[in-house]
Design a protein around this motif. Structure first.
Motif, mmCIF file in Angstrom:
data_model
loop_
_atom_site.group_PDB
_atom_site.id
_atom_site.type_symbol
_atom_site.label_atom_id
_atom_site.label_comp_id
_atom_site.label_asym_id
_atom_site.label_seq_id
_atom_site.Cartn_x
_atom_site.Cartn_y
_atom_site.Cartn_z
ATOM 1 N N GLU A 42 -20.040 -2.625 -3.693
ATOM 2 C CA GLU A 42 -21.232 -1.878 -3.251
ATOM 3 C C GLU A 42 -20.909 -1.077 -1.985
ATOM 4 O O GLU A 42 -21.270 0.089 -1.877
ATOM 5 N N SER A 43 -20.211 -1.711 -1.049
ATOM 6 C CA SER A 43 -19.845 -1.038 0.202
ATOM 7 C C SER A 43 -18.882 0.118 -0.050
ATOM 8 O O SER A 43 -19.022 1.191 0.549
ATOM 9 N N ALA A 44 -17.925 -0.089 -0.930
ATOM 10 C CA ALA A 44 -16.963 0.978 -1.241
ATOM 11 C C ALA A 44 -17.674 2.201 -1.808
ATOM 12 O O ALA A 44 -17.380 3.341 -1.415
ATOM 13 N N LEU A 45 -18.617 1.977 -2.703
ATOM 14 C CA LEU A 45 -19.366 3.109 -3.265
ATOM 15 C C LEU A 45 -20.281 3.745 -2.222
ATOM 16 O O LEU A 45 -20.472 4.959 -2.221
ATOM 17 N N LEU A 46 -20.825 2.937 -1.354
ATOM 18 C CA LEU A 46 -21.701 3.452 -0.309
ATOM 19 C C LEU A 46 -20.933 4.378 0.636
ATOM 20 O O LEU A 46 -21.436 5.416 1.045
ATOM 21 N N PHE A 47 -19.694 4.017 0.949
ATOM 22 C CA PHE A 47 -18.892 4.819 1.871
ATOM 23 C C PHE A 47 -18.082 5.919 1.181
ATOM 24 O O PHE A 47 -17.436 6.713 1.855
ATOM 25 N N ALA A 48 -18.122 5.967 -0.152
ATOM 26 C CA ALA A 48 -17.494 7.071 -0.880
ATOM 27 C C ALA A 48 -18.451 8.258 -0.782
ATOM 28 O O ALA A 48 -19.548 8.220 -1.329
ATOM 29 N N ASN A 49 -18.042 9.285 -0.077
ATOM 30 C CA ASN A 49 -18.982 10.355 0.276
ATOM 31 C C ASN A 49 -18.579 11.744 -0.187
ATOM 32 O O ASN A 49 -18.991 12.728 0.396
ATOM 33 N N ARG A 50 -17.786 11.837 -1.205
ATOM 34 C CA ARG A 50 -17.406 13.169 -1.681
ATOM 35 C C ARG A 50 -18.514 13.802 -2.522
ATOM 36 O O ARG A 50 -18.649 15.004 -2.573
ATOM 37 N N LEU A 51 -19.280 12.958 -3.195
ATOM 38 C CA LEU A 51 -20.314 13.430 -4.118
ATOM 39 C C LEU A 51 -21.685 13.391 -3.444
ATOM 40 O O LEU A 51 -22.009 12.433 -2.738
ATOM 41 N N ASP A 52 -22.476 14.404 -3.680
ATOM 42 C CA ASP A 52 -23.832 14.476 -3.158
ATOM 43 C C ASP A 52 -24.609 13.219 -3.578
ATOM 44 O O ASP A 52 -24.679 12.898 -4.765
ATOM 45 N N PRO A 53 -25.203 12.492 -2.625
ATOM 46 C CA PRO A 53 -25.946 11.271 -2.953
ATOM 47 C C PRO A 53 -27.064 11.493 -3.976
ATOM 48 O O PRO A 53 -27.382 10.607 -4.765
ATOM 49 N N LYS A 54 -27.636 12.664 -3.982
ATOM 50 C CA LYS A 54 -28.694 12.980 -4.947
ATOM 51 C C LYS A 54 -28.158 12.891 -6.379
ATOM 52 O O LYS A 54 -28.825 12.374 -7.269
ATOM 53 N N LEU A 55 -26.923 13.367 -6.588
ATOM 54 C CA LEU A 55 -26.320 13.294 -7.923
ATOM 55 C C LEU A 55 -26.026 11.847 -8.309
ATOM 56 O O LEU A 55 -26.209 11.448 -9.464
ATOM 57 N N LYS A 56 -25.579 11.065 -7.334
ATOM 58 C CA LYS A 56 -25.335 9.638 -7.588
ATOM 59 C C LYS A 56 -26.624 8.932 -7.993
ATOM 60 O O LYS A 56 -26.648 8.146 -8.954
ATOM 61 N N GLU A 57 -27.696 9.209 -7.268
ATOM 62 C CA GLU A 57 -28.978 8.561 -7.556
ATOM 63 C C GLU A 57 -29.487 8.955 -8.944
ATOM 64 O O GLU A 57 -30.010 8.107 -9.673
ATOM 65 N N LEU A 58 -29.337 10.211 -9.315
ATOM 66 C CA LEU A 58 -29.742 10.644 -10.655
ATOM 67 C C LEU A 58 -28.972 9.879 -11.730
ATOM 68 O O LEU A 58 -29.557 9.392 -12.711
ATOM 69 N N ALA A 59 -27.662 9.779 -11.552
ATOM 70 C CA ALA A 59 -26.823 9.088 -12.530
ATOM 71 C C ALA A 59 -27.188 7.605 -12.613
ATOM 72 O O ALA A 59 -27.273 7.030 -13.707
ATOM 73 N N GLU A 60 -27.406 6.983 -11.461
ATOM 74 C CA GLU A 60 -27.761 5.562 -11.450
ATOM 75 C C GLU A 60 -29.111 5.322 -12.114
ATOM 76 O O GLU A 60 -29.269 4.370 -12.880
ATOM 77 N N LEU A 61 -30.093 6.170 -11.826
ATOM 78 C CA LEU A 61 -31.412 5.990 -12.426
ATOM 79 C C LEU A 61 -31.383 6.184 -13.936
ATOM 80 O O LEU A 61 -32.044 5.438 -14.671
ATOM 81 N N LYS A 62 -30.643 7.180 -14.391
ATOM 82 C CA LYS A 62 -30.545 7.392 -15.836
ATOM 83 C C LYS A 62 -29.926 6.164 -16.489
ATOM 84 O O LYS A 62 -30.415 5.669 -17.514
ATOM 85 N N THR A 63 -28.869 5.644 -15.897
ATOM 86 C CA THR A 63 -28.201 4.456 -16.424
ATOM 87 C C THR A 63 -29.149 3.263 -16.426
ATOM 88 O O THR A 63 -29.270 2.556 -17.434
ATOM 89 N N ALA A 64 -29.835 3.036 -15.312
ATOM 90 C CA ALA A 64 -30.771 1.908 -15.221
ATOM 91 C C ALA A 64 -31.874 2.018 -16.262
ATOM 92 O O ALA A 64 -32.276 1.017 -16.854
ATOM 93 N N GLY A 65 -32.356 3.232 -16.496
ATOM 94 C CA GLY A 65 -33.392 3.439 -17.503
ATOM 95 C C GLY A 65 -32.902 3.136 -18.904
ATOM 96 O O GLY A 65 -33.616 2.533 -19.715
ATOM 97 N N LEU A 66 -31.666 3.523 -19.192
ATOM 98 C CA LEU A 66 -31.106 3.277 -20.526
ATOM 99 C C LEU A 66 -30.798 1.803 -20.757
ATOM 100 O O LEU A 66 -30.921 1.293 -21.864
ATOM 101 N N VAL A 67 -30.372 1.104 -19.688
ATOM 102 C CA VAL A 67 -30.072 -0.326 -19.801
ATOM 103 C C VAL A 67 -31.363 -1.144 -19.694
ATOM 104 O O VAL A 67 -31.405 -2.293 -20.090
ATOM 105 N N ASN A 68 -32.424 -0.517 -19.182
ATOM 106 C CA ASN A 68 -33.740 -1.135 -19.064
ATOM 107 C C ASN A 68 -33.760 -2.229 -17.995
ATOM 108 O O ASN A 68 -34.334 -3.291 -18.202
#
Length: 181
Positions: A42-68
């Protein structure tokens, strides 16, 4: 700087938890090495900062929605709003392809999350190639790791019965989805 902002958003979301606060910790404390490794990734991903956090959040939410995963949708919706996603974007996740709420890049990121979450993962080569016209290889690696980790996180939470805590209460919350067939 992005990492500090994201840490503040996480702390704010966790403080908003109203119920079921100890579900996940109660399970992971039984296996400290799993708790430790989870915290490290979790910490490694939190400190990985090359990608816009907004894009990360979109990807995570889509995944969470599909996995329910209701817990992931709860915290993810709170974090997404902190990252700048609009209520319309949260509401339109299931129909992102036809929504005007997303840029072309955001739609590609969501499609990549959808493809990586499908079992088996499908149609990744064309999406990866197209994403590489918008993102660097390091950004794409960060995106893929974020989506893979959300799949792991959501499935662990579901397997252990981790319930939502109310972190997104009072705001818009993304909803579970049926996977596309």
């Amino acid at each position: 700087m992005r990492a500090l902002t994201r840490i503040r958003h996480y702390v704010k979301a966790v403080r908003q938890a109203k119920r079921n606060r100890s579900d996940l910790a109660g399970w992971l404390l039984r296996r400290p090495q799993i708790l430790f490794s989870t915290m490290m990734f979790e910490s490694a991903l939190l400190f990985a900062n090359r990608l816009d956090p907004k894009l990360k959040e979109l990807a995570e939410l889509k995944t969470a929605g599909l996995v329910n995963c209701e817990f992931c949708l709860d915290i993810g919706s709170a974090l997404a709003q902190s990252a700048g996603l609009t209520e319309q974007q949260l509401a339109d996740l299931p129909r992102y392809r036809t929504s005007d709420a997303y840029t072309d890049l955001e739609k590609l990121v969501i499609a990549f999350a959808e493809a990586m979450t499908a079992t088996p993962a499908v149609d990744l080569e064309d999406l990866r190639t197209t994403l590489l016209t918008h993102l660097s290889k390091s950004q794409l690696a960060e995106l893929a790791a974020t989506i893979a980790w959300e799949n792991q996180r959501a499935r662990l939470n579901q397997g252990l019965g981790v319930r939502p805590t109310g972190m997104a209460e009072g705001g818009m919350c993304a909803l579970p989805e049926r996977p596309a067939k």
